[in-house]
Design an enzyme around this catalytic site. Sequence first.
Site, PDB file in Angstrom:
ATOM      1  CD  GLU A  89     -11.393  23.784  20.149  1.00 61.55           C
ATOM      2  OE1 GLU A  89     -11.835  23.828  21.315  1.00 61.55           O
ATOM      3  OE2 GLU A  89     -12.111  23.789  19.127  1.00 61.55           O
ATOM      4  CG  ASN A 107     -18.698  24.386  20.210  1.00 62.44           C
ATOM      5  OD1 ASN A 107     -18.187  23.364  19.757  1.00 62.44           O
ATOM      6  ND2 ASN A 107     -18.775  24.625  21.509  1.00 62.44           N
ATOM      7  CG  ASN A 119     -15.324  22.519  16.444  1.00 66.72           C
ATOM      8  OD1 ASN A 119     -14.129  22.455  16.745  1.00 66.72           O
ATOM      9  ND2 ASN A 119     -16.271  22.760  17.342  1.00 66.72           N
ATOM     10  CD  GLU A 120     -15.113  20.379  20.595  1.00 71.76           C
ATOM     11  OE1 GLU A 120     -16.199  20.744  21.081  1.00 71.76           O
ATOM     12  OE2 GLU A 120     -14.025  20.555  21.181  1.00 71.76           O
TER      13      GLU A 120
HETATM   14  O1  AHR Z   1     -12.672  26.863  22.593  1.00 73.60           O
HETATM   15  C1  AHR Z   1     -13.971  26.898  23.101  1.00 73.60           C
HETATM   16  C2  AHR Z   1     -14.834  25.753  22.575  1.00 73.60           C
HETATM   17  O2  AHR Z   1     -14.354  24.542  23.075  1.00 73.60           O
HETATM   18  C3  AHR Z   1     -14.825  25.540  21.078  1.00 73.60           C
HETATM   19  O3  AHR Z   1     -15.748  26.331  20.417  1.00 73.60           O
HETATM   20  C4  AHR Z   1     -15.201  24.097  20.944  1.00 73.60           C
HETATM   21  O4  AHR Z   1     -14.671  23.503  19.788  1.00 73.60           O
HETATM   22  C5  AHR Z   1     -14.722  23.462  22.226  1.00 73.60           C
HETATM   23  O5  AHR Z   1     -15.714  22.727  22.834  1.00 73.60           O
END
Ligand code: AHR
Length: 499
Positions: free
Chosen positions: A291, A71, A171-172
């Site tokens: 992840e 994030n 990311n996400e």
């Molecule tokens: O790994 C912790 C968080 O989890 C990361 O920043 C994010 O990509 C996910 O939601």
Amino acid sequence: MRLSLSINREFIVGAIDDRLYSSFLEHLGRAVYSGIFEPGHKTADAHGFRTDVAELVRDLNVPLVRYPGGNFVSNFRWEDAVGPVHDRPRRLDLAWRSVEPNIFGLSEFIRWSRLVGTSPMLAVNLGTRGLEAASALVEYCNHPGGSSWSDLRRQHGDADPYNIRIWCLGNEMDGPWQVGQKTADEYGRLALETAKAIKLFDPTLELVACGSSFPEMPTFPQWEATVLEHCYEKVDYLSLHQYQNNNADDLSSYLGASVRMDAFIKTVVSTCDYVAAKKRQKRPMMLSFDEWNVWFHTLKSDKNQEPWKVGPPLLEDVYTFEDALVVGLLLNVLIRHADRVKVACLAQLVNVIAPIMTREGGGCWKQTIYWPFWYASHFGRGTSLMPIVSTEGYDDPQSGLVPWLDASVVLSPEEDELYVFMVNRHSTETLTVTSRLVGFESWSVVEHVKLHHDDPKAANTEATPNRVLPQASQPKTPTSLDSLSFGPLSWNMVRLRKV
Ligand code: AHR
């Protein structure tokens, strides 16, 4: 309970990409500050890197480390993290409501990667920024010189290009928590255009597009389909993220986590293949499970953290023996999907939902989850073979049928050793197997490593770092797999060799 286990040399899943054993380091909590980097610590080197921590990271043998988020990356200006340290600005990191002093930046990360023997997997910010900042970053990192961004890197003291081979496109981006969240169409277009620019610079660079943040997202798997309809031709991997929890404190359901991960991968593979069929694409999309881990112990307490600190203690989950069992199970799933999952990052590496913990000014130690990861990383390389296990199991409302025994099998690159990773999920029964080894008829057991603790909640801490430790034994005479026993709630690795 006796079960049957068949291992056949011809039941090949695929070559295991070494990058299946990668990890992740985010500017989050104490991962960087007082984690890997602590100038003034008694083990710190001239660059401020903690050498005690570097040694443990090196020992895990991780081929890639994803950086700098997470994030964090969606609100990150990479230009803040390069050049003379005293000129770098302090910024508010909105993702984790912390202060980022930018003392440890890009050049420091590259230097640290070399120290621990890994390679960087860099993420670009597609939240608050876009194509232009991403291409400038790629040029800064990878161009030898003779252009303004590459000359700036040289002026900053790094004459040689960093040569970063794999890049995450944001990311996400589906997550409402993400700074700069996008719809699937918005993100798909942006990912396509960013990928085009990066591939124009260097078509050999590998790119990862964002899949859903987790399979319970309401837009999963339509997000994957829409994103790939935009950018399939220009990207090499689609990402998956998933964290497991035992919030319900229900161990049997928790041990079904790997069944859920398996279903998640299968759905993503099917979605990629659907888009490939629609686009008449011959090249299958590969997956980057960038992840994965257990994360739940600190979710509530982290909400009470005071904001705007440098390196606050966030996501410092203390892992138990049962968490290690789950990590062992998740690794089995990754190995069994080695044909499509080419990159996987244990999230994360140090202090933040991590196998390695540190104390500021103090020591560092290995959490329980360190161990199944260590064994998989060291011995799970080569070729993945699909084991056939005939086992009963139990019904879990969240996962469906969960087998008592879970296994993955790896044939070493030299084809002279076979590794069988097994988890007995049963809480009271010891399991034994009647094996059928096709193509390995005269092979026998040379080592059996077990990880077990009578207390599923046992954890390793700085005071008791060796509470949960693997035990290895080597039989004196050739022993068959059938003579071994796998105790209740245990992770096991059996090494076989031709005798
Ligand atoms: O790994 C912790 C968080 O989890 C990361 O920043 C994010 O990509 C996910 O939601």
